[in-house]
Enzyme design. Structure first.
Site, PDB file in Angstrom:
ATOM      1  N   HIS A 192      -3.301  -5.023   1.847  1.00  0.00           N
ATOM      2  CA  HIS A 192      -2.646  -5.328   3.127  1.00  0.00           C
ATOM      3  C   HIS A 192      -2.699  -6.834   3.415  1.00  0.00           C
ATOM      4  O   HIS A 192      -3.726  -7.319   3.882  1.00  0.00           O
ATOM      5  CB  HIS A 192      -3.375  -4.602   4.259  1.00  0.00           C
ATOM      6  CG  HIS A 192      -3.177  -3.130   4.265  1.00  0.00           C
ATOM      7  ND1 HIS A 192      -2.372  -2.492   5.172  1.00  0.00           N
ATOM      8  CD2 HIS A 192      -3.669  -2.169   3.454  1.00  0.00           C
ATOM      9  CE1 HIS A 192      -2.377  -1.191   4.940  1.00  0.00           C
ATOM     10  NE2 HIS A 192      -3.153  -0.966   3.898  1.00  0.00           N
ATOM     11  N   CYS A 231       0.828  -1.210   0.000  1.00  0.00           N
ATOM     12  CA  CYS A 231       0.000   0.000   0.000  1.00  0.00           C
ATOM     13  C   CYS A 231       0.867   1.267   0.000  1.00  0.00           C
ATOM     14  O   CYS A 231       1.501   1.558  -1.011  1.00  0.00           O
ATOM     15  CB  CYS A 231      -0.982  -0.051   1.161  1.00  0.00           C
ATOM     16  SG  CYS A 231      -2.419   0.970   0.848  1.00  0.00           S
ATOM     17  N   GLU A 291      -1.208  -8.417   5.729  1.00  0.00           N
ATOM     18  CA  GLU A 291      -1.048  -8.708   7.168  1.00  0.00           C
ATOM     19  C   GLU A 291      -2.390  -8.672   7.893  1.00  0.00           C
ATOM     20  O   GLU A 291      -2.467  -9.047   9.058  1.00  0.00           O
ATOM     21  CB  GLU A 291      -0.068  -7.704   7.812  1.00  0.00           C
ATOM     22  CG  GLU A 291      -0.630  -6.319   8.138  1.00  0.00           C
ATOM     23  CD  GLU A 291      -0.863  -5.427   6.912  1.00  0.00           C
ATOM     24  OE1 GLU A 291      -0.607  -5.864   5.778  1.00  0.00           O
ATOM     25  OE2 GLU A 291      -1.323  -4.281   7.103  1.00  0.00           O
TER      26      GLU A 291
HETATM   27  N1  GLN Z   1      -3.526   6.396   0.761  1.00  0.00           N
HETATM   28  C1  GLN Z   1      -2.250   6.168   1.398  1.00  0.00           C
HETATM   29  C2  GLN Z   1      -1.158   6.982   0.712  1.00  0.00           C
HETATM   30  O1  GLN Z   1      -1.380   7.570  -0.322  1.00  0.00           O
HETATM   31  C3  GLN Z   1      -1.917   4.693   1.416  1.00  0.00           C
HETATM   32  C4  GLN Z   1      -2.952   3.949   2.241  1.00  0.00           C
HETATM   33  C5  GLN Z   1      -2.449   2.712   2.915  1.00  0.00           C
HETATM   34  O2  GLN Z   1      -1.246   2.472   3.026  1.00  0.00           O
HETATM   35  N2  GLN Z   1      -3.349   1.923   3.444  1.00  0.00           N
HETATM   36  O3  GLN Z   1      -0.071   7.035   1.199  1.00  0.00           O
END
Ligand code: GLN
Length: 197
Positions: free
Chosen positions: A174, A81, A176
């Protein structure tokens, strides 16, 4: 042989990543400083807010050190992410300080407000005929472009959401947050193969 895998401990699900890594047979180590980084053979960059994560990494000198290790192809890194954004060469919109060595373009928060979080079952190519993976997306980025050196491993709604390039691995979701440890196992295996340990 023991494999010490760091979890960048600035934001995000540090404890869950450590638990998954331990179950996958690695020794998890929290990484906040260059000194911590010297104790690990690979690194997971968890989700969170990439602008904050990138800024704090830069302040600690972690961006430069991780970048030079990755360029020597001797340092596997898995970005989930926000971690994917930190590894992406190009970012749409506001672009944070980052390692930027994976040949992808990340569009931040691309799934929009309405469906900012969701869970879906994903077919992951490297798991062959195994069951789909329960993937949790939270304000996730979308990979809108990937270069020839990048192998897509999973797609959702027409875009790539998991990919690898050499020793780098990324997922927009994610892993995890589910009880499924297969992606952590895959990463630990990748570390062993890359470092021949
Ligand atoms: N929206 C976040 C970003 O742009 C990432 C979101 C996440 O890691 N769950 O950094």
């Amino acid at each position: 042989m023991e494999v010490r895998v760091g979890v960048l401990a600035i934001q995000g699900d540090v404890r869950e990543h450590k638990n998954h890594l331990a179950l996958a047979g690695a020794t998890p180590v929290e990484v906040r400083t260059l000194k911590d980084l010297n104790r690990v053979q690979a690194l997971i960059i968890p989700g969170g807010e990439s602008t904050t994560i990138g800024m704090l990494m830069a302040e600690e000198g972690l961006i430069d050190e991780i970048s030079s290790r990755v360029q020597n192809d001797q340092f596997p890194v898995y970005g989930t992410c926000a971690g994917l954004i930190v590894l992406a060469r190009d970012v749409v919109g506001l672009s944070p300080a980052r390692v930027g060595l994976m040949d992808i373009t990340a569009d931040r928060n691309a799934y929009g407000r309405q469906v900012s979080s969701f869970e879906t079952k994903l077919r992951i190519s490297v798991f062959h005929d195994q069951p789909d993976f329960p993937a949790v997306f939270i304000r996730a980025p979308r990979i809108t472009r990937y270069g020839p050196g990048v192998t897509p491993l999973a797609t959702y709604d027409g875009s790539v959401v998991m990919a690898e390039q050499g020793a780098l691995l990324v997922s927009a979701f994610h892993p995890e947050m589910s009880g499924d440890i297969r992606i952590h196992q895959y990463f630990v295996e990748k570390v062993r193969k890359t470092l021949k340990v």
